[in-house]
Design a protein around this motif. Structure first.
Motif, PDB file in Angstrom:
ATOM      1  N   SER A  49      42.725  49.058  27.271  1.00 30.68           N
ATOM      2  CA  SER A  49      43.977  48.999  28.045  1.00 30.68           C
ATOM      3  C   SER A  49      43.680  48.637  29.495  1.00 30.68           C
ATOM      4  O   SER A  49      44.382  47.813  30.098  1.00 30.68           O
ATOM      5  N   LYS A  50      42.663  49.261  30.058  1.00 34.99           N
ATOM      6  CA  LYS A  50      42.293  48.993  31.445  1.00 34.99           C
ATOM      7  C   LYS A  50      41.836  47.543  31.603  1.00 34.99           C
ATOM      8  O   LYS A  50      42.209  46.864  32.577  1.00 34.99           O
ATOM      9  N   ALA A  51      41.039  47.046  30.637  1.00 35.68           N
ATOM     10  CA  ALA A  51      40.573  45.656  30.692  1.00 35.68           C
ATOM     11  C   ALA A  51      41.747  44.694  30.612  1.00 35.68           C
ATOM     12  O   ALA A  51      41.807  43.701  31.361  1.00 35.68           O
ATOM     13  N   ALA A  52      42.691  44.967  29.728  1.00 36.07           N
ATOM     14  CA  ALA A  52      43.870  44.102  29.610  1.00 36.07           C
ATOM     15  C   ALA A  52      44.679  44.120  30.903  1.00 36.07           C
ATOM     16  O   ALA A  52      45.175  43.078  31.363  1.00 36.07           O
ATOM     17  N   GLU A  53      44.788  45.285  31.514  1.00 39.96           N
ATOM     18  CA  GLU A  53      45.524  45.406  32.781  1.00 39.96           C
ATOM     19  C   GLU A  53      44.828  44.610  33.889  1.00 39.96           C
ATOM     20  O   GLU A  53      45.473  43.891  34.660  1.00 39.96           O
ATOM     21  N   LEU A  54      43.487  44.727  33.944  1.00 41.46           N
ATOM     22  CA  LEU A  54      42.738  43.992  34.967  1.00 41.46           C
ATOM     23  C   LEU A  54      42.854  42.484  34.772  1.00 41.46           C
ATOM     24  O   LEU A  54      43.006  41.726  35.735  1.00 41.46           O
ATOM     25  N   ILE A  55      42.792  42.033  33.526  1.00 44.62           N
ATOM     26  CA  ILE A  55      42.930  40.602  33.245  1.00 44.62           C
ATOM     27  C   ILE A  55      44.318  40.126  33.633  1.00 44.62           C
ATOM     28  O   ILE A  55      44.494  39.068  34.254  1.00 44.62           O
ATOM     29  N   ALA A  56      45.323  40.911  33.292  1.00 42.29           N
ATOM     30  CA  ALA A  56      46.702  40.540  33.647  1.00 42.29           C
ATOM     31  C   ALA A  56      46.860  40.468  35.162  1.00 42.29           C
ATOM     32  O   ALA A  56      47.488  39.534  35.693  1.00 42.29           O
ATOM     33  N   ASN A  57      46.287  41.439  35.869  1.00 41.59           N
ATOM     34  CA  ASN A  57      46.374  41.428  37.333  1.00 41.59           C
ATOM     35  C   ASN A  57      45.646  40.233  37.929  1.00 41.59           C
ATOM     36  O   ASN A  57      46.119  39.603  38.872  1.00 41.59           O
ATOM     37  N   SER A  58      44.468  39.920  37.379  1.00 39.41           N
ATOM     38  CA  SER A  58      43.705  38.791  37.917  1.00 39.41           C
ATOM     39  C   SER A  58      44.405  37.478  37.635  1.00 39.41           C
ATOM     40  O   SER A  58      44.369  36.555  38.446  1.00 39.41           O
ATOM     41  N   LEU A  59      45.063  37.371  36.492  1.00 33.60           N
ATOM     42  CA  LEU A  59      45.816  36.159  36.189  1.00 33.60           C
ATOM     43  C   LEU A  59      47.000  36.019  37.145  1.00 33.60           C
ATOM     44  O   LEU A  59      47.340  34.918  37.577  1.00 33.60           O
ATOM     45  N   ALA A  60      47.618  37.133  37.461  1.00 29.69           N
ATOM     46  CA  ALA A  60      48.778  37.101  38.341  1.00 29.69           C
ATOM     47  C   ALA A  60      48.373  36.720  39.758  1.00 29.69           C
ATOM     48  O   ALA A  60      49.091  35.965  40.435  1.00 29.69           O
ATOM     49  N   THR A  61      47.232  37.211  40.208  1.00 29.37           N
ATOM     50  CA  THR A  61      46.814  36.938  41.588  1.00 29.37           C
ATOM     51  C   THR A  61      46.017  35.649  41.706  1.00 29.37           C
ATOM     52  O   THR A  61      46.150  34.925  42.682  1.00 29.37           O
ATOM     53  N   ALA A  62      45.168  35.324  40.737  1.00 32.23           N
ATOM     54  CA  ALA A  62      44.293  34.163  40.833  1.00 32.23           C
ATOM     55  C   ALA A  62      44.953  32.913  40.293  1.00 32.23           C
ATOM     56  O   ALA A  62      44.441  31.818  40.486  1.00 32.23           O
ATOM     57  N   ASP A  78      45.622  30.073  37.790  1.00 32.25           N
ATOM     58  CA  ASP A  78      44.926  29.449  36.659  1.00 32.25           C
ATOM     59  C   ASP A  78      43.416  29.421  36.827  1.00 32.25           C
ATOM     60  O   ASP A  78      42.707  28.906  35.970  1.00 32.25           O
ATOM     61  N   GLY A  79      42.905  29.972  37.889  1.00 29.55           N
ATOM     62  CA  GLY A  79      41.462  29.938  38.153  1.00 29.55           C
ATOM     63  C   GLY A  79      40.649  30.630  37.076  1.00 29.55           C
ATOM     64  O   GLY A  79      39.611  30.116  36.631  1.00 29.55           O
ATOM     65  N   ILE A  90      41.500  31.117  33.941  1.00 24.32           N
ATOM     66  CA  ILE A  90      41.585  30.345  32.702  1.00 24.32           C
ATOM     67  C   ILE A  90      40.632  29.159  32.770  1.00 24.32           C
ATOM     68  O   ILE A  90      39.925  28.857  31.799  1.00 24.32           O
ATOM     69  N   GLU A  91      40.592  28.477  33.905  1.00 16.05           N
ATOM     70  CA  GLU A  91      39.673  27.357  34.065  1.00 16.05           C
ATOM     71  C   GLU A  91      38.225  27.819  33.940  1.00 16.05           C
ATOM     72  O   GLU A  91      37.401  27.138  33.324  1.00 16.05           O
ATOM     73  N   LEU A  92      37.905  28.995  34.503  1.00 16.06           N
ATOM     74  CA  LEU A  92      36.550  29.535  34.396  1.00 16.06           C
ATOM     75  C   LEU A  92      36.190  29.797  32.948  1.00 16.06           C
ATOM     76  O   LEU A  92      35.096  29.458  32.498  1.00 16.06           O
ATOM     77  N   ARG A  93      37.102  30.366  32.200  1.00 17.48           N
ATOM     78  CA  ARG A  93      36.848  30.638  30.774  1.00 17.48           C
ATOM     79  C   ARG A  93      36.666  29.337  29.990  1.00 17.48           C
ATOM     80  O   ARG A  93      35.833  29.261  29.089  1.00 17.48           O
ATOM     81  N   LYS A  94      37.443  28.292  30.326  1.00 18.69           N
ATOM     82  CA  LYS A  94      37.298  27.004  29.659  1.00 18.69           C
ATOM     83  C   LYS A  94      35.917  26.423  29.926  1.00 18.69           C
ATOM     84  O   LYS A  94      35.262  25.884  29.029  1.00 18.69           O
ATOM     85  N   LEU A  95      35.479  26.522  31.179  1.00 26.70           N
ATOM     86  CA  LEU A  95      34.157  26.001  31.529  1.00 26.70           C
ATOM     87  C   LEU A  95      33.045  26.765  30.804  1.00 26.70           C
ATOM     88  O   LEU A  95      32.079  26.161  30.329  1.00 26.70           O
ATOM     89  N   GLU A  96      33.182  28.075  30.722  1.00 31.11           N
ATOM     90  CA  GLU A  96      32.190  28.877  29.993  1.00 31.11           C
ATOM     91  C   GLU A  96      32.159  28.494  28.523  1.00 31.11           C
ATOM     92  O   GLU A  96      31.093  28.369  27.915  1.00 31.11           O
ATOM     93  N   ALA A  97      33.335  28.277  27.916  1.00 30.23           N
ATOM     94  CA  ALA A  97      33.404  27.882  26.506  1.00 30.23           C
ATOM     95  C   ALA A  97      32.802  26.508  26.308  1.00 30.23           C
ATOM     96  O   ALA A  97      32.069  26.261  25.338  1.00 30.23           O
ATOM     97  N   ALA A  98      33.087  25.568  27.235  1.00 33.68           N
ATOM     98  CA  ALA A  98      32.534  24.221  27.132  1.00 33.68           C
ATOM     99  C   ALA A  98      31.014  24.255  27.248  1.00 33.68           C
ATOM    100  O   ALA A  98      30.300  23.546  26.537  1.00 33.68           O
ATOM    101  N   GLN A  99      30.510  25.079  28.143  1.00 36.73           N
ATOM    102  CA  GLN A  99      29.063  25.218  28.310  1.00 36.73           C
ATOM    103  C   GLN A  99      28.427  25.752  27.031  1.00 36.73           C
ATOM    104  O   GLN A  99      27.387  25.256  26.598  1.00 36.73           O
ATOM    105  N   ASP A 100      29.042  26.709  26.403  1.00 36.33           N
ATOM    106  CA  ASP A 100      28.520  27.280  25.154  1.00 36.33           C
ATOM    107  C   ASP A 100      28.534  26.243  24.037  1.00 36.33           C
ATOM    108  O   ASP A 100      27.573  26.103  23.287  1.00 36.33           O
TER     109      ASP A 100
END
Length: 197
Positions: free
Chosen positions: A143-156, A158-159, A161-171
């Motif tokens: 629950s805490k992780a989901a809350e932190l992700i939601a907060n970071s998405l709200a404040t950051a 699309d940054g 999401i772009e970071l996660r895409k880059l990490e997935a592309a690298q993998d």
């Protein structure tokens, strides 16, 4: 033919042995009678039975005597047969028909079994409570992780999401580079293979 050659001779009696080829033999079977006497069954059997029972019972604890009755009976039979053979007695069959203990002893064994079952039940309850506690901690963490992700998405924006895409592309690129097969991607295509933007 063989059955006609076998006879039982009562205790205290002698048998005449007749051999068809050699005639009447001088051999008799006096060893039991001369060494033990006519009442061997009243002298020897009770004493060796008591001896063997004590010996076998000492090898097992109380619970095993009750639970493993077949094993105890077989052990008594084997040991008693061997001991009787030292007196030149052949024990054809033996069985324990009734195995009893003092009332206090039986009650103590039953109390011990009840206590063991209670301890097992208590251990199960404790383990269940520990598992529930771990599950609650994990759930709270999720629950805490989901809350932190939601907060970071709200404040950051699309940054993240772009970071996660880059990490997935690298993998994906790393996995493709380790593959023996040659993989070509069309020019201008994303490494994420047409994942929604």
């Amino acid at each position: 033919m063989v059955n006609s050659a076998l006879y039982n001779v009562d205790a205290g009696h002698r048998a005449v042995i007749f051999d068809r080829f050699r005639g009447v033999q001088d051999i008799v079977l006096p060893r039991i009678y001369t060494s033990i006497g006519e009442d061997y069954n009243e002298q020897v059997l009770p004493s060796i039975t008591t001896e063997i029972l004590g010996s076998v019972v000492a090898r097992f604890d109380a619970g095993e005597l009750i639970i493993q009755r077949e094993l105890v009976s077989r052990q008594v039979s084997d040991d008693l047969t061997k001991r009787a053979a030292t007196f030149r007695l052949i024990l054809n069959d033996m069985s324990l028909t009734h195995l009893t203990f003092w009332k206090e002893f039986t009650e103590a064994v039953e109390a011990k079994q009840v206590a063991q079952q209670g301890a097992e039940r208590a251990r199960f309850v404790v383990e269940k409570a520990e598992q529930q506690k771990k599950a609650a901690i994990i759930s709270e963490g999720d629950s805490k992780a989901a809350e932190l992700i939601a907060n970071s998405l709200a404040t950051a924006g699309d940054g993240l999401i772009e970071l996660r895409k880059l990490e997935a592309a690298q993998d994906i690129a790393y996995q493709l580079s380790r593959s023996r097969n040659i993989t070509y991607l069309p020019a201008g295509q994303s490494v994420l293979l047409q994942l929604p933007q």
